[in-house]
Design a protein around this motif. Sequence first.
Motif, short mmCIF file in Angstrom:
data_model
loop_
_atom_site.label_atom_id
_atom_site.label_comp_id
_atom_site.label_asym_id
_atom_site.label_seq_id
_atom_site.Cartn_x
_atom_site.Cartn_y
_atom_site.Cartn_z
N MET A 90 0.92 -1.28 -0.08
CA MET A 90 -0.05 -0.02 0.04
C MET A 90 0.72 1.10 0.06
SD MET A 90 -2.89 1.22 2.74
CE MET A 90 -3.62 2.83 2.61
N ASN A 91 0.68 2.07 -1.17
CA ASN A 91 1.38 3.29 -1.08
C ASN A 91 0.79 4.46 0.03
OD1 ASN A 91 3.14 2.35 -3.08
ND2 ASN A 91 1.54 2.76 -4.78
N ARG A 92 1.82 4.79 0.49
CA ARG A 92 1.29 6.05 1.59
C ARG A 92 2.04 7.43 1.33
NH1 ARG A 92 0.55 4.71 7.70
NH2 ARG A 92 2.85 4.89 7.79
N LYS A 93 1.56 8.56 1.09
CA LYS A 93 1.80 9.64 0.83
C LYS A 93 3.13 10.11 1.93
CE LYS A 93 1.03 14.79 0.71
NZ LYS A 93 -0.08 15.82 0.35
N GLU A 94 4.16 10.44 1.49
CA GLU A 94 5.25 10.91 2.25
C GLU A 94 4.85 12.24 2.96
OE1 GLU A 94 7.92 9.22 3.77
OE2 GLU A 94 7.10 7.45 2.44
N LEU A 95 5.11 12.65 4.17
CA LEU A 95 4.82 13.67 4.98
C LEU A 95 6.10 14.48 5.21
CD1 LEU A 95 2.04 12.38 7.26
CD2 LEU A 95 1.70 13.38 5.11
N ASP A 96 6.22 15.74 5.06
CA ASP A 96 7.21 16.65 5.50
C ASP A 96 6.66 17.41 6.39
OD1 ASP A 96 9.19 18.22 5.57
OD2 ASP A 96 9.12 19.17 3.67
N PRO A 97 6.98 17.13 7.77
CA PRO A 97 6.49 18.32 8.86
C PRO A 97 6.83 19.58 8.69
CG PRO A 97 8.22 16.44 9.71
CD PRO A 97 7.97 16.19 8.13
N GLU A 98 7.74 19.88 8.06
CA GLU A 98 8.46 21.27 7.80
C GLU A 98 7.83 21.97 6.92
OE1 GLU A 98 10.62 22.40 10.04
OE2 GLU A 98 10.49 20.45 10.84
N ALA A 99 6.73 21.29 5.92
CA ALA A 99 6.14 21.98 4.79
C ALA A 99 5.10 22.78 5.31
CB ALA A 99 5.48 20.85 3.74
N SER A 100 4.30 22.34 6.39
CA SER A 100 3.26 23.58 6.94
C SER A 100 2.88 22.83 8.35
CB SER A 100 2.02 23.42 5.88
OG SER A 100 1.43 22.08 5.73
N PRO A 101 2.13 23.48 9.06
CA PRO A 101 1.42 23.35 10.24
C PRO A 101 0.59 21.89 10.18
CG PRO A 101 1.54 25.76 10.18
CD PRO A 101 1.81 25.13 9.01
N SER A 102 -0.24 22.11 9.04
CA SER A 102 -1.38 20.96 8.82
C SER A 102 -0.34 19.81 8.52
CB SER A 102 -2.01 21.34 7.38
OG SER A 102 -3.07 22.33 7.72
N ALA A 103 0.80 19.83 7.76
CA ALA A 103 1.37 18.68 7.66
C ALA A 103 2.23 18.25 8.81
CB ALA A 103 2.83 18.86 6.54
N LYS A 104 2.55 19.00 9.67
CA LYS A 104 3.20 18.60 10.92
C LYS A 104 1.96 17.70 11.95
CE LYS A 104 5.84 20.51 15.08
NZ LYS A 104 6.30 21.73 15.76
N PHE A 105 0.82 18.44 11.87
CA PHE A 105 -0.04 17.92 12.45
C PHE A 105 -0.63 16.52 12.03
CE2 PHE A 105 -4.57 16.89 13.59
CZ PHE A 105 -4.72 17.49 14.89
N GLY A 106 -0.59 16.30 10.56
CA GLY A 106 -0.75 15.19 9.90
C GLY A 106 0.15 14.24 10.39
N GLN A 107 1.51 14.43 10.34
CA GLN A 107 2.58 13.47 10.79
C GLN A 107 2.32 13.19 12.16
OE1 GLN A 107 6.57 14.70 11.79
NE2 GLN A 107 7.43 13.30 10.31
N LEU A 108 1.91 13.77 13.02
CA LEU A 108 1.72 13.37 14.49
C LEU A 108 0.70 12.48 14.56
CD1 LEU A 108 2.27 13.74 17.50
CD2 LEU A 108 0.84 15.72 17.35
N LEU A 109 -0.47 12.63 13.87
CA LEU A 109 -1.58 11.83 13.88
C LEU A 109 -1.35 10.61 13.10
CD1 LEU A 109 -4.57 11.24 14.07
CD2 LEU A 109 -4.92 12.45 11.99
N ARG A 110 -0.53 10.48 12.24
CA ARG A 110 -0.34 9.16 11.56
C ARG A 110 0.73 8.30 12.56
NH1 ARG A 110 2.44 9.02 5.95
NH2 ARG A 110 0.30 9.28 5.09
N ALA A 111 1.58 8.88 13.34
CA ALA A 111 2.74 8.26 13.97
C ALA A 111 2.02 7.68 15.19
CB ALA A 111 3.65 9.38 14.51
N LEU A 112 1.11 8.56 15.83
CA LEU A 112 0.20 7.84 17.01
C LEU A 112 -0.77 6.71 16.58
CD1 LEU A 112 -0.31 10.95 19.23
CD2 LEU A 112 1.47 9.17 19.30
N ARG A 113 -1.43 7.23 15.35
CA ARG A 113 -2.33 5.84 14.77
C ARG A 113 -1.46 4.66 14.56
NH1 ARG A 113 -3.76 4.29 9.98
NH2 ARG A 113 -2.41 5.87 8.94
N ASP A 114 -0.42 4.59 13.94
CA ASP A 114 0.35 3.61 13.55
C ASP A 114 0.69 3.02 14.80
OD1 ASP A 114 0.26 3.78 10.97
OD2 ASP A 114 2.41 5.01 10.69
#
Length: 275
Positions: free
Chosen positions: A1-25
């Motif tokens: 399954m391909n997952r979009k790579e997240l760059d937490p430095e790209a934006s506050p929304s990307a940083k939020f998304g990375q944190l969400l994914r990390a805790l979900r995983d």
Amino acid sequence: MNRKELDPEASPSAKFGQLLRALRDERGWTQDELATRVGCSGAHVSAVETGRRPPTRRFAASLDRAFGTGDMFERQSRAARHTALIEGFPEYVALEERAAEIRLYEVGVIPGLLQTPEYAATLEADAVRREAITSEQADERVELVVKRQKSLVRSPSPLITAVLDEGCIRRPMGAPSAMHAQLARLLEFAEQPNTVLQIAPFSMGARRPFSLPVTVLTMPDRSLVSYAESAHRGHLERESTFVLPMVAAYHQLQAEALSQAASVAMIEQLRKGTP
């Protein structure tokens, strides 16, 4: 399954998304399983996780309850919501980058896809003056204008049809030289093989079918998506029952608007009056 790579430095929304994914995983939950816990859809979790949709305060609070993280997500969401881009617009931009056809109608200002950087900077500088946005957010908006325009330089080229209310070209924006350059940019746009440019003159009066800006995208699979904005959020519509009448109204708008030749002549005449 391909997952979009997240760059937490790209934006506050990307940083939020990375944190969400990390805790979900970390907990081994799927997006749908998390969605059930917080009371939303898996598609919504995916959109927030990949930065396509900023997290609302309510969604963030639900995440804190689900993960037992106190108010961590709620605090992170404040930065993600404090952005230059209104809710719904990032998702629209992602679709715009893939669209086969773009039909747009604009009122009052030159649309972003046709703006020069100077015109865009002037527009956002006034928003900063009114304290509607910060200088950093103004920079973000101008950078996005450039990025969106670059994304359209691809093969095959998308067909772009732009109908501008006459007020777009008559409203001064910045120094006369900046407006002169902007009008020149419109003339360059009209010369491209994949573009159509028309002006909806003031004389159309009540025959103008739209009173607000509207955009309709035709995707590579020929599905249709419309996009419109209120003061605080953008709305994407994919249901053909609602989009098809907008396409019909757009064709009526084109029929009533000036031809491209007449539109170019009007812009050239205005340009002669700017140094």
